[in-house]
Motif scaffolding. Structure first.
Motif, mmCIF file in Angstrom:
data_model
loop_
_atom_site.group_PDB
_atom_site.id
_atom_site.type_symbol
_atom_site.label_atom_id
_atom_site.label_comp_id
_atom_site.label_asym_id
_atom_site.label_seq_id
_atom_site.Cartn_x
_atom_site.Cartn_y
_atom_site.Cartn_z
ATOM 1 N N ALA A 38 0.810 -1.216 0.000
ATOM 2 C CA ALA A 38 0.000 0.000 0.000
ATOM 3 C C ALA A 38 0.844 1.266 0.000
ATOM 4 C CB ALA A 38 -0.934 0.008 1.211
ATOM 5 N N GLY A 39 2.096 1.166 0.466
ATOM 6 C CA GLY A 39 2.973 2.335 0.526
ATOM 7 C C GLY A 39 3.436 2.679 1.929
ATOM 8 N N LYS A 40 3.141 1.810 2.911
ATOM 9 C CA LYS A 40 3.484 2.104 4.312
ATOM 10 C C LYS A 40 4.992 2.240 4.521
ATOM 11 C CE LYS A 40 1.728 -1.592 6.183
ATOM 12 N NZ LYS A 40 1.480 -2.336 4.932
ATOM 13 N N SER A 41 5.751 1.264 4.002
ATOM 14 C CA SER A 41 7.202 1.279 4.224
ATOM 15 C C SER A 41 7.852 2.470 3.532
ATOM 16 C CB SER A 41 7.824 -0.031 3.728
ATOM 17 O OG SER A 41 7.373 -1.121 4.510
ATOM 18 N N THR A 42 7.375 2.804 2.359
ATOM 19 C CA THR A 42 7.897 3.992 1.678
ATOM 20 C C THR A 42 7.611 5.244 2.485
ATOM 21 O OG1 THR A 42 7.569 2.962 -0.495
ATOM 22 C CG2 THR A 42 7.794 5.356 -0.444
ATOM 23 N N LEU A 43 6.423 5.316 3.041
ATOM 24 C CA LEU A 43 6.046 6.474 3.846
ATOM 25 C C LEU A 43 6.970 6.639 5.044
ATOM 26 C CD1 LEU A 43 3.976 8.749 4.298
ATOM 27 C CD2 LEU A 43 2.626 7.138 5.629
ATOM 28 N N VAL A 44 7.293 5.547 5.729
ATOM 29 C CA VAL A 44 8.151 5.659 6.906
ATOM 30 C C VAL A 44 9.596 5.966 6.509
ATOM 31 C CG1 VAL A 44 8.831 3.222 7.193
ATOM 32 C CG2 VAL A 44 8.568 4.663 9.195
ATOM 33 N N ARG A 45 10.063 5.448 5.376
ATOM 34 C CA ARG A 45 11.426 5.766 4.930
ATOM 35 C C ARG A 45 11.574 7.252 4.596
ATOM 36 N NH1 ARG A 45 11.149 0.757 2.147
ATOM 37 N NH2 ARG A 45 10.716 1.804 0.182
ATOM 38 N N LEU A 46 10.537 7.808 3.967
ATOM 39 C CA LEU A 46 10.598 9.233 3.625
ATOM 40 C C LEU A 46 10.460 10.102 4.867
ATOM 41 C CD1 LEU A 46 8.405 9.394 0.374
ATOM 42 C CD2 LEU A 46 10.882 9.210 0.569
ATOM 43 N N THR A 47 9.529 9.739 5.737
ATOM 44 C CA THR A 47 9.289 10.549 6.927
ATOM 45 C C THR A 47 10.480 10.523 7.869
ATOM 46 O OG1 THR A 47 6.940 9.972 6.742
ATOM 47 C CG2 THR A 47 7.641 11.008 8.784
ATOM 48 N N SER A 48 11.180 9.391 7.920
ATOM 49 C CA SER A 48 12.366 9.289 8.779
ATOM 50 C C SER A 48 13.637 9.768 8.080
ATOM 51 C CB SER A 48 12.542 7.846 9.237
ATOM 52 O OG SER A 48 12.714 6.977 8.126
ATOM 53 N N LEU A 49 13.508 10.343 6.894
ATOM 54 C CA LEU A 49 14.608 10.968 6.154
ATOM 55 C C LEU A 49 15.659 9.982 5.674
ATOM 56 C CD1 LEU A 49 15.119 14.201 8.301
ATOM 57 C CD2 LEU A 49 13.485 13.766 6.459
ATOM 58 N N LEU A 50 15.283 8.700 5.561
ATOM 59 C CA LEU A 50 16.194 7.726 4.971
ATOM 60 C C LEU A 50 16.212 7.855 3.457
ATOM 61 C CD1 LEU A 50 15.345 4.595 7.152
ATOM 62 C CD2 LEU A 50 17.308 6.137 7.361
ATOM 63 N N GLU A 51 15.139 8.405 2.895
ATOM 64 C CA GLU A 51 15.070 8.687 1.468
ATOM 65 C C GLU A 51 14.431 10.049 1.273
ATOM 66 O OE1 GLU A 51 13.373 5.706 -1.048
ATOM 67 O OE2 GLU A 51 14.073 4.058 0.219
ATOM 68 N N LYS A 52 14.601 10.603 0.087
ATOM 69 C CA LYS A 52 14.003 11.895 -0.239
ATOM 70 C C LYS A 52 12.813 11.692 -1.181
ATOM 71 C CE LYS A 52 18.187 14.691 0.251
ATOM 72 N NZ LYS A 52 17.650 15.510 1.367
ATOM 73 N N PRO A 53 11.773 12.480 -1.032
ATOM 74 C CA PRO A 53 10.634 12.378 -1.953
ATOM 75 C C PRO A 53 11.002 12.934 -3.330
ATOM 76 C CG PRO A 53 10.325 14.243 -0.468
ATOM 77 C CD PRO A 53 11.569 13.521 -0.003
ATOM 78 N N ASP A 54 10.315 12.432 -4.347
ATOM 79 C CA ASP A 54 10.477 13.004 -5.686
ATOM 80 C C ASP A 54 9.781 14.361 -5.772
ATOM 81 O OD1 ASP A 54 11.828 10.722 -6.559
ATOM 82 O OD2 ASP A 54 9.951 9.717 -7.077
ATOM 83 N N GLU A 55 8.670 14.465 -5.064
ATOM 84 C CA GLU A 55 7.914 15.714 -5.023
ATOM 85 C C GLU A 55 7.375 15.908 -3.609
ATOM 86 O OE1 GLU A 55 4.793 15.626 -7.883
ATOM 87 O OE2 GLU A 55 6.109 15.204 -9.582
ATOM 88 N N GLY A 56 7.055 17.151 -3.280
ATOM 89 C CA GLY A 56 6.452 17.447 -1.992
ATOM 90 C C GLY A 56 7.464 17.855 -0.935
ATOM 91 N N GLU A 57 6.952 18.137 0.259
ATOM 92 C CA GLU A 57 7.769 18.667 1.340
ATOM 93 C C GLU A 57 7.436 17.947 2.654
ATOM 94 O OE1 GLU A 57 6.688 22.765 1.370
ATOM 95 O OE2 GLU A 57 7.684 23.211 -0.542
ATOM 96 N N ILE A 58 8.446 17.832 3.537
ATOM 97 C CA ILE A 58 8.280 17.204 4.851
ATOM 98 C C ILE A 58 8.756 18.188 5.907
ATOM 99 C CG2 ILE A 58 8.923 15.270 6.343
ATOM 100 C CD1 ILE A 58 9.444 13.639 3.771
ATOM 101 N N TYR A 59 7.952 18.346 6.962
ATOM 102 C CA TYR A 59 8.259 19.290 8.023
ATOM 103 C C TYR A 59 8.271 18.588 9.382
ATOM 104 C CZ TYR A 59 7.335 23.001 4.623
ATOM 105 O OH TYR A 59 7.377 23.820 3.522
ATOM 106 N N PHE A 60 9.240 18.947 10.216
ATOM 107 C CA PHE A 60 9.245 18.580 11.630
ATOM 108 C C PHE A 60 9.108 19.886 12.414
ATOM 109 C CE2 PHE A 60 12.029 14.467 11.433
ATOM 110 C CZ PHE A 60 11.069 13.870 10.633
#
Length: 332
Positions: A38-60
Motif C-alpha cells: 500500500a505504501g506504508k514502508s515507503t512512507l516511513v522511509r521518507l518521513t524518517s529521512l532515509l530517502e528523499k521524496p520526488d515531489e512534496g515537502e516534509i516538516y518537523f
C-alpha cells in the motif's frame, strides 16, 4: 508535529506514494495502516529521512527537513528512533552493547553511556539482562532491547515499522503498553506502521488508512472503528476480534467471562444489579441481544464478572437457581 505536503515517490515507474498530505500532532500515537504494497514502508522511509521524496515537502515542527544535507541532515535524524519488525539487533553484542551503540556513534563518554543504558534498561524491564547475549532473549525481550536502543539519543519522534508483527498476542499487548507508557513519560510522538487493526485499536490515538500510495481516510481511532468511510477501512475493522475474545485474553485471574441465556421472566428482572449488590462483584457487559422467537423474548448477555472465587461461584449458582443458563467461556 510531523507534516507531509503532497509527497510523492516513484520507483522505476511504480508510484509508491502519490501526493500524500498528512499531519501528525505532537505527543500522540499515530497509526498508519494498510495492506502489503500500500505504501506504508515507503512512507516511513521518507518521513524518517532515509530517502528523499520526488515531489512534496516534509516538516518537523514547522521546519522543512526533506531538503537537508550533510551535518544538518544527520543532526535532524537524531531526533527520531526506529523500531523494526525483526528487531535488527547485533548478535555479536550483548543487551548493554546494543543499547549503547547509538550513544557510541554520537561520541558520548563511557560514563554517560553507562548511566543512560542502565536508565533505559530499567525503563523497558531489562535491568537484569544487561550482559545477556541477544540469542538468549525471547522475542518480547528482543523488542524491549530494540526499544531501549531507539530511545538512546532521546528522540522526539519514534517510528515503529510493524514492530509487533513477529510477536504473539500476549507479548504484543505488553509491548504496545510499554510504547504508550514511554510516550506518556517522555512526551514522544509515535508513528505506528502496521497492517494489524488490533494494534491501531489498542495503542493509537489517530490513524490514517493508506491504499495504492494514497491516504484514503484519516481521523481518530474511535471514528474509524465506529464510522469507517471506505471499504478498505471497513475491511480492517471487520478483522477486530469481539469484546469477548479480548476479555478472555486480558481478564484478571479473579474473574470469569460467562454468557447468560434467559427467557421472558428473567429479562424483566434487574438480575445483574442484584448480583452486584449481593455478591460484591464488578461486572463489565461485553455484549448482549434480545431475540423474539414466536411470542417469547430470548435474551443473551455476555459478562466479565470480577470478584473472589467464593463470590463468583455463589453468583453463578444464584443465576442458575433463577432459571438462567450460565455458560462459562474458557480462557485462551
Amino acid at each position: 508535529m510531523i507534516a507531509l505536503k503532497n509527497v510523492s515517490k516513484n520507483y522505476d515507474g511504480f508510484q509508491a506514494l502519490d501526493s500524500v498530505s498528512l499531519e501528525i500532532p505532537p505527543n500522540v500515537v499515530y497509526g498508519i495502516i494498510g495492506k502489503s504494497g500500500a505504501g506504508k514502508s515507503t512512507l516511513v522511509r521518507l518521513t524518517s529521512l532515509l530517502e528523499k521524496p520526488d515531489e512534496g515537502e516534509i516538516y518537523f515542527d514547522d521546519r522543512r527537513v526533506d531538503n537537508l544535507k550533510g551535518d544538518d541532515l544527520l543532526k535532524c535524524r537524531r531526533q527520531f528512533g526506529m523500531i523494526f519488525q525483526h528487531f535488527n539487533l547485533f548478535s555479536s553484542r550483548d543487551v548493554f552493547g546494543n543499547v549503547a551503540y547509538p550513544l557510541e556513534i554520537a561520541g558520548e563518554s563511557k560514563e554517560t553511556i553507562k548511566d543512560r543504558v542502565f536508565e533505559l534498561l530499567e525503563l523497558v524491564g531489562l535491568a537484569d539482562k544487561a550482559t545477556r547475549p541477544i540469542s538468549k532473549l525471547s522475542g518480547g525481550q528482543k523488542q524491549r532491547a530494540a526499544i531501549a536502543r531507539a530511545l538512546a539519543n532521546r528522540p522526539k519522534f519514534l517510528f515503529c515499522d510493524e514492530a509487533t508483527s513477529a510477536l504473539d498476542p500476549q507479548t504484543t499487548a505488553s509491548i504496545l503498553k510499554l510504547i504508550t507508557d514511554i510516550r506518556d513519560k517522555a512526551g514522544l510522538t509515535v508513528v505506528m506502521i502496521t497492517h494489524q487493526m488490533n494494534v491501531v485499536r489498542d495503542a493509537c490515538d489517530y490513524v490514517s488508512v493508506i491504499d495504492g500510495g494514497k491516504v484514503i481516510e484519516s481521523g481518530t481511532v474511535k471514528d474509524l472503528i465506529g464510522f469507517p468511510k471506505t471499504q478498505i477501512a471497513r475491511d480492517f475493522v471487520s478483522t477486530l476480534g469481539s469484546s469477548e475474545e479480548k476479555a478472555l485474553k486480558t481478564a484478571p485471574s479473579n474473574s470469569i467471562v460467562c454468557r447468560l441465556h434467559f427467557g421472558n421472566d428473567a429479562a424483566a428482572k434487574p438480575v445483574i444489579s442484584q448480583l452486584i449488590r449481593d455478591y460484591r462483584l464488578d461486572a463489565n457487559i461485553l455484549s448482549g441481544a434480545i431475540r423474539l422467537v414466536g411470542e417469547q423474548s430470548l435474551g443473551e448477555l455476555t459478562l466479565e464478572l470480577i470478584g473472589s472465587a467464593d463470590d463468583l461461584a455463589a453468583a453463578v449458582r444464584k443465576l442458575r437457581s433463577q432459571g438462567i443458563a450460565v455458560e462459562e467461556l474458557p480462557r485462551d
